[in-house]
Design an enzyme around this catalytic site. Structure first.
Site, PDB file in Angstrom:
ATOM      1  CE1 TYR A  53       0.965   4.103  -4.851  1.00  0.00           C
ATOM      2  CE2 TYR A  53       0.835   6.414  -4.254  1.00  0.00           C
ATOM      3  CZ  TYR A  53       0.245   5.171  -4.353  1.00  0.00           C
ATOM      4  OH  TYR A  53      -1.060   4.999  -3.960  1.00  0.00           O
ATOM      5  CG  HIS A 138      -0.595   1.529   0.562  1.00  0.00           C
ATOM      6  ND1 HIS A 138       0.556   1.805  -0.143  1.00  0.00           N
ATOM      7  CD2 HIS A 138      -1.588   1.492  -0.376  1.00  0.00           C
ATOM      8  CE1 HIS A 138       0.272   1.934  -1.419  1.00  0.00           C
ATOM      9  NE2 HIS A 138      -1.024   1.738  -1.587  1.00  0.00           N
TER      10      HIS A 138
END
Length: 326
Positions: A53, A138
């Site tokens: 992110y 992830h």
């Protein structure tokens, strides 16, 4: 709420920090800090981030905003699977995927044991913490074997060492997390977009498996990237233009909600909590105004008759677990 048998826990409403990593549009340092502060004042104590992110920006901003707050009073989850490698002489104007940050680093997929430890060490440094509560694998969609054979065992060792309290897997699909629930000792699943008012695909695999084995699920992407927050021209579904059929369905959902005096986004945020395996809902937030709205919608009463009408109108499949009317 406790996350399975682990020492980690989540609040029913959790803070998704992708947005303060400049997801799609830039967010100021001040807005990011105020968003976390407003969440804290509202009682939100669970925060989710990732190196992906904003090329680490989300982790840095989240760590700075939480600094000085009692460590035992909040939980932080981050993710492994992508290493950030510096790019020499990067141009400040270069894009970094869907995040509005300079491309100072590139992301390298790495689900090796060494990659897991390197990724976590870097995350702890950016966050300014000595441990995190949950580490998720992830998006290992194209790296399933490496995630099972190398990354997951590395996280098990870190959990045994006390560096992390809980192991999770965070994905935009439900089939692979269902396999991890069956074949490993994961503590939690972070599921994005696959158990919403528009997509109940997780009912066929992950959610029943998680319920049987006592593995909690945190539902993210409950607005399917925007369509369930504000259906209309230009709305997005899974980060692309919403197909006409899904837009029409979202508008029907909105009409039914409005008959009961309930905003669609309130119903969308509440819906996943009707399943016994779902422990909480994670919503991406970028400023104090969005935090206030998310908290308001999460507390808004949703009558049981609304859910029954959605079933009767074929907008939810028969047998879907429904939230209590409140």
């Amino acid at each position: 709420m406790p996350l399975g048998r682990s020492r980690a826990w989540t609040t029913r409403l959790a803070f998704g920090a992708a947005a303060i990593g400049n997801l799609f549009t830039a967010v100021s340092d001040e807005d990011a800090a105020e968003a976390v502060g407003a969440a804290w004042e509202a009682g939100i104590r669970s925060f989710d981030t990732a190196p992906h992110y904003g090329l680490g920006l989300s982790e840095r901003r989240l760590g700075a905003a939480l600094r000085g707050r009692p460590r035992g009073q909040f939980t932080v989850s981050t993710k492994v699977g992508r290493l950030l490698e510096p790019v020499p002489a990067a141009s400040a104007g270069d894009p970094a995927g869907e995040f509005a940050v300079p491309a100072t680093h590139r992301r390298l997929w790495d689900f090796s044991a060494d990659g897991v430890r390197r990724s976590l060490d870097a995350s702890l440094e950016r966050l300014g913490l000595d441990h995190v509560d949950v580490v998720h694998l992830h998006d290992p969609d194209e790296h399933e074997n490496d995630a099972l054979r190398h990354a997951y065992p590395a996280l098990e060792r870190l959990r045994a060492e006390g560096v992390v309290k809980a192991i999770g897997i965070g994905m935009n699909q439900s089939a692979m997390p269902a396999r991890f629930v069956r074949d490993t000792d994961v503590d939690v699943v972070l599921l994005a977009g696959r158990y919403t008012l528009l997509d109940q695909s997780a009912l066929s695999d992950l959610l029943p498996e998680a319920a049987r084995r006592g593995v909690p699920v945190v539902a993210a992407g409950v607005f399917n990237s925007g369509l369930l927050a504000a259906p209309g021209p230009g709305a997005t579904y899974d980060y692309a233009a919403a197909p006409p059929g899904l837009l029409a369905r979202a508008l029907r959902l909105q009409e039914t909600c409005e008959r009961h005096g309930v905003p669609l986004r309130a119903a969308a945020a509440r819906f996943p909590l009707g399943h016994p395996a779902v422990a909480g809902v994670l919503i991406g937030l970028r400023n104090a105004r969005e935090v206030a709205d998310a908290v308001d919608q999460s507390h808004r009463p949703v009558p049981g008759a609304l859910w029954q009408d959605l079933l009767a109108e074929g907008l939810l499949p028969a047998g879907t677990p429904l939230p209590d009317g409140n």
